[in-house]
Scaffold this active site. Structure first.
Site, PDB file in Angstrom:
ATOM      1  N   ASP A  38       0.813  -1.220   0.000  1.00  0.00           N
ATOM      2  CA  ASP A  38       0.000   0.000   0.000  1.00  0.00           C
ATOM      3  C   ASP A  38       0.846   1.268   0.000  1.00  0.00           C
ATOM      4  O   ASP A  38       2.046   1.244   0.247  1.00  0.00           O
ATOM      5  CB  ASP A  38      -0.897   0.024   1.250  1.00  0.00           C
ATOM      6  CG  ASP A  38      -2.076  -0.922   1.152  1.00  0.00           C
ATOM      7  OD1 ASP A  38      -2.286  -1.481   0.067  1.00  0.00           O
ATOM      8  OD2 ASP A  38      -2.769  -1.109   2.174  1.00  0.00           O
ATOM      9  N   LYS A  60      -4.090   2.610  -2.330  1.00  0.00           N
ATOM     10  CA  LYS A  60      -4.875   2.586  -1.109  1.00  0.00           C
ATOM     11  C   LYS A  60      -4.524   3.704  -0.149  1.00  0.00           C
ATOM     12  O   LYS A  60      -4.038   3.513   0.950  1.00  0.00           O
ATOM     13  CB  LYS A  60      -4.768   1.246  -0.394  1.00  0.00           C
ATOM     14  CG  LYS A  60      -5.253   0.062  -1.205  1.00  0.00           C
ATOM     15  CD  LYS A  60      -6.723   0.114  -1.517  1.00  0.00           C
ATOM     16  CE  LYS A  60      -7.554  -0.102  -0.283  1.00  0.00           C
ATOM     17  NZ  LYS A  60      -9.000   0.046  -0.538  1.00  0.00           N
ATOM     18  N   MET A 173      -8.149   8.398   9.788  1.00  0.00           N
ATOM     19  CA  MET A 173      -8.780   8.809   8.527  1.00  0.00           C
ATOM     20  C   MET A 173      -9.892   9.839   8.768  1.00  0.00           C
ATOM     21  O   MET A 173     -10.955   9.788   8.160  1.00  0.00           O
ATOM     22  CB  MET A 173      -9.340   7.590   7.781  1.00  0.00           C
ATOM     23  CG  MET A 173      -8.278   6.552   7.438  1.00  0.00           C
ATOM     24  SD  MET A 173      -8.945   4.983   6.825  1.00  0.00           S
ATOM     25  CE  MET A 173      -9.620   4.277   8.344  1.00  0.00           C
TER      26      MET A 173
END
Length: 256
Positions: A38, A60, A173
């Site tokens: 990733d 990602k 996030m």
């Protein structure tokens, strides 16, 4: 030529600092036939991989999707059947908002053997690198780790529940939802609650912003903080300054 047994091992790469990957993870990387990695994986870790292995960057990261999740799942299965041992190298810990479980389930549906190597989660390590403990006697008896953005691209309802508690709140996030998060804590009259924003945690280009619920948006703007970053809300954020003050006082005492 012998036919290799299809296998998937999902491996946690840790939060960013190369030294925080586990010994077991390095051993597994040396046995890989294919590695899918990733955007949040430190590329220095690629030096530990079997030099004969095929390396595939699958993106990602917010705004960086070289492959969609469905394509990654299919790629795992296809490469496992043609090459043998596929290692899925993911930032942090693959079972904490890393979709590692989904990838293992998909592979298992095709009869592929699966294994998992845990990684050090950024939710724990990144605050720790800034001397912010998630629990501390007298400050926090528990902590929540919450995704800031759900599958529907909305703020998790758990943030509102967490705002009512005395726990330390770690939001992953969540930078795109920071204004919403601030509003929820203000509604609980936690305007002065300490907040830390840690960007690129544990890496050499780490940036940190420290403030309160009422001031953190301005701090983020002034310091130009952005993803990838972790949000920490709670009294434990003050430990960073308390520790620094203790160390400073001790140094002064030695001089005097």
């Amino acid at each position: 030529m012998s036919i290799k047994t299809p296998k998937l091992t999902v491996v946690g790469a840790g939060p960013g600092d190369v030294d925080l990957i586990t010994v077991k993870a390095i051993k597994v990387l040396k046995t890989a036939d294919v590695v899918l990695y990733d955007a949040l994986v430190n590329e220095e870790l690629l030096d530990f991989i079997n030099p004969k292995a095929e390396l595939i960057f699958v993106g990602k990261r917010r705004g960086c999707y070289r492959y969609q999740q469905e394509q990654i799942n299919e790629l795992i299965v296809a490469r496992a059947k043609t090459h043998g041992h596929v290692v899925r190298l993911k930032g942090g810990d693959p079972f904490i908002f890393g979709r590692g479980a989904e990838e293992m389930e998909f592979a298992a549906n095709f009869g592929i053997e699966t294994a998992m190597v845990p990684g050090i989660s950024s939710s724990l390590a990144v605050p720790a690198y800034q001397n912010i403990p998630l629990t501390k006697r007298g400050s926090a008896e528990s902590f929540w780790v919450i995704t800031g953005t759900t599958k529907d691209h909305k703020l998790s309802n758990d943030v509102a529940l967490a705002a009512k508690s005395n726990a330390t709140i770690v939001v992953l996030m969540g930078m795109g939802k920071l204004a919403e998060i601030v509003k929820l804590f203000q509604q609980e009259n936690k305007n002065d609650l300490p907040v830390a924003i840690i960007q690129n945690g544990t890496r050499t280009n780490e940036k940190v912003g420290i403030g309160t619920v009422d001031t953190i948006l301005e701090i983020v703007k002034n310091q130009e903080l952005s993803n990838p970053a972790i949000i920490v809300l709670g009294e434990v954020v003050n430990h960073r300054a308390i520790l620094a003050n203790v160390q400073e006082e001790y140094a002064k005492a030695l001089i005097d």
